[in-house]
Design an enzyme around this catalytic site. Sequence first.
Site, PDB file in Angstrom:
ATOM      1  N   GLU A  94       3.946   7.697  -5.642  1.00  0.00           N
ATOM      2  CA  GLU A  94       3.161   8.002  -6.831  1.00  0.00           C
ATOM      3  C   GLU A  94       1.831   8.612  -6.410  1.00  0.00           C
ATOM      4  OE1 GLU A  94       0.906   6.090 -10.651  1.00  0.00           O
ATOM      5  OE2 GLU A  94       0.657   5.308  -8.639  1.00  0.00           O
ATOM      6  N   ASN A 129      -1.129  -0.841  -1.773  1.00  0.00           N
ATOM      7  CA  ASN A 129      -2.502  -0.366  -1.545  1.00  0.00           C
ATOM      8  C   ASN A 129      -3.520  -1.502  -1.629  1.00  0.00           C
ATOM      9  OD1 ASN A 129      -4.817   1.614  -1.575  1.00  0.00           O
ATOM     10  ND2 ASN A 129      -5.043   0.743  -3.630  1.00  0.00           N
ATOM     11  N   ARG A 161      -9.606   6.625  -0.801  1.00  0.00           N
ATOM     12  CA  ARG A 161      -8.689   5.888   0.082  1.00  0.00           C
ATOM     13  C   ARG A 161      -9.249   4.537   0.538  1.00  0.00           C
ATOM     14  NH1 ARG A 161      -7.096  11.298   1.516  1.00  0.00           N
ATOM     15  NH2 ARG A 161      -4.921  11.547   0.849  1.00  0.00           N
ATOM     16  N   ARG A 196       9.715   3.194  -4.759  1.00  0.00           N
ATOM     17  CA  ARG A 196       8.694   3.940  -5.490  1.00  0.00           C
ATOM     18  C   ARG A 196       7.382   3.310  -5.024  1.00  0.00           C
ATOM     19  NH1 ARG A 196       4.163   2.554  -8.969  1.00  0.00           N
ATOM     20  NH2 ARG A 196       3.836   4.276 -10.389  1.00  0.00           N
ATOM     21  N   HIS A 216      -4.292   6.627  -3.047  1.00  0.00           N
ATOM     22  CA  HIS A 216      -5.332   5.722  -2.539  1.00  0.00           C
ATOM     23  C   HIS A 216      -5.039   5.192  -1.135  1.00  0.00           C
ATOM     24  CE1 HIS A 216      -7.122   6.006  -6.473  1.00  0.00           C
ATOM     25  NE2 HIS A 216      -5.893   5.918  -6.955  1.00  0.00           N
ATOM     26  N   ARG A 246      14.242  11.097 -13.199  1.00  0.00           N
ATOM     27  CA  ARG A 246      14.130   9.680 -13.544  1.00  0.00           C
ATOM     28  C   ARG A 246      14.016   9.548 -15.065  1.00  0.00           C
ATOM     29  NH1 ARG A 246       8.964   6.676 -11.312  1.00  0.00           N
ATOM     30  NH2 ARG A 246       7.987   8.123 -12.780  1.00  0.00           N
ATOM     31  N   ASP A 305      -8.853  -3.816  -1.638  1.00  0.00           N
ATOM     32  CA  ASP A 305      -8.208  -2.680  -0.968  1.00  0.00           C
ATOM     33  C   ASP A 305      -7.793  -3.020   0.464  1.00  0.00           C
ATOM     34  OD1 ASP A 305      -7.525   0.073  -1.629  1.00  0.00           O
ATOM     35  OD2 ASP A 305      -8.743   0.571   0.120  1.00  0.00           O
ATOM     36  N   ASP A 365       3.599   2.733  -5.140  1.00  0.00           N
ATOM     37  CA  ASP A 365       2.503   2.791  -6.103  1.00  0.00           C
ATOM     38  C   ASP A 365       1.202   3.307  -5.453  1.00  0.00           C
ATOM     39  OD1 ASP A 365       1.314   1.786  -8.737  1.00  0.00           O
ATOM     40  OD2 ASP A 365       0.118   0.633  -7.302  1.00  0.00           O
TER      41      ASP A 365
END
Length: 512
Positions: free
Chosen positions: A248, A115, A173, A210, A216, A352, A182, A212
């Site tokens: 996530e 991100n 976002r 995974r 966002h 997990r 960003d 992250d």
Amino acid sequence: MKLLILVALFGLSIAQHNPNTKYGRTSIVHLFEWRWADIAAECERYLGPNGYGGVQISPPSEHVKLTNPWHPWWQRYQPIAYNLCSRSGTEEELRDMITRCNNIGVNVYVDVVINHMCKASNGEGTHSSCGTYFNANKEDFPSVPYSYLDFNDGKCKTGSGQIENYSDIYQVRDCRLENLLDLAMEKDYVRGKVADYLNSLIDMGVAGFRVDACKHMWPGDLSSVFGRLKTLNTKWFPSGTKPFIYQEVIDLGGEPIKASEYFELGRVTEFKHSAKIGTVFRKWDGEKLSYLKNWGEGWGFMPSDKALVFVDNHDNQRGHGAGGASVLTFWDSRLYKIAAGLMLAHPFGVTRVMSSYRWDRKIVNGKDENDWMGPPSYSDGSTKPVPINPDSTCGDGWVCEHRWRQIRNMVIFRNVVSGQPLSNWWDNGNNQIAFSRGSKGFIVINNDDWGLNETLNTGLPGGMYCDVISGDKSGGSCTGKQISVGSDGRATFSISNTEEDPFIAIHADSKL
Ligand code: 5J7
Ligand code: CA
């Protein structure tokens, strides 16, 4: 023909939801902040032999080195480039680890931070894990390369340039999360660089990601990136296998961005599972174990085939992320073991297991002032190896919950009962419950303040079984409790409320 098309469509839609684990293994362990060399050894000496299906590793990409505070764990969530040298080791060590884990049938899932890059406040220099030059003031990351043109500043409409209001989906976002620069993932160039990074890991043999901070990123942008991913390395996976993706997204309700926006792209972390399992075992808010009868979607969770579940994660175990004070961790070891047992016995989601390190917890007015502390390290900030003690526990501050007998044996339990429905539910209307997984396994839990003494229908074939919580099946006998199941499937259980582990689990492979 119609059937073929249906199968193909169905296969497509679930491809990135399948962890691609081998030999009927079902659980992932997050070896948080472990060095690659230690993970390789752990795959061979422990994870493979004990039925773990995969390991989630900390971000392998080049990250900033922070000195204030001193090398916090979150420095790895501030990328400088996609070079593969990090606090966990070199690219060669990473490659060796992926190869060795794959060779023993343990998949590797990589935590990818896509991100953003580092925070603007990191200035300029070579204080990064590979020593690569960057200039955060100018949004210049020449080693990728990214320039100011690849960031979202123009798109963000808040005065500060940061996320100010989580009820505005555009700023969540398009603006900076905590001042992290960003990335403009609508740009084909950025999508290409991110996909190249993920594909380089796929070439090395990883089984998935995974991802992250997905809240966002726009689902459409993620869809484009994931659509560019290769299928997995055929040295270890059937040809055409897609990477497993779990995103996530912290959705506890109350915000306009919903986990469901991401379902078609892959699985999503179910933080409600983490928050609620803590509330139930702590008996907060009037919760009781008997209410677990409809655990899962009945509790407002996402559908089981979309969920990645956990008792705690690296973030919320230090009071940082979502879930707050209810989250159970290794610090609450007695309740933690039972909660992990429940999660692993229950059919909901892909599970997990967290594997942590200890830090100098210092809670002042409900907040841990040392929540920033990185892994056990030498004075120069480099991470210490994980030493294994003669009794199989870990030393030097590494907790290794995944090696606790109760948790490890429930990981095996989950493999044995895989695919079996939840049946033979029993509860006392309070905090004593029991259920089977078809005819393959049975668990009984007593979280009341009094003893449990019951004869229950286990659904299992008659015989003598070893309880895998108080001990193991070893040769022809049990090192812990022994449970006699009659030819009618019934067995008598006694669990005192004062026992260290007030639960019992038996399964097809623990039968004498
Ligand atoms: C994002 C969310 O959407 C969310 O719901 C949440 O609970 C946390 C975050 C969040 O994600 C991050 C991802 C990263 O890759 C890097 C990051 O730095 C963050 C991050 O900072 C972050 O938010 C932190 O934690 C929240 C609980 C707080 O509400 C936020 O204010 C923020 O806290 C800040 O953490 C402190 O205010 C600041 O003083 C401190 O320096 C900073 C340290 O960084 C982190 O704690 C990193 C957290 C992190 C969380 C993750 O879920 C994750 O996957 C990786 C890192
Ligand atoms: Ca963003």
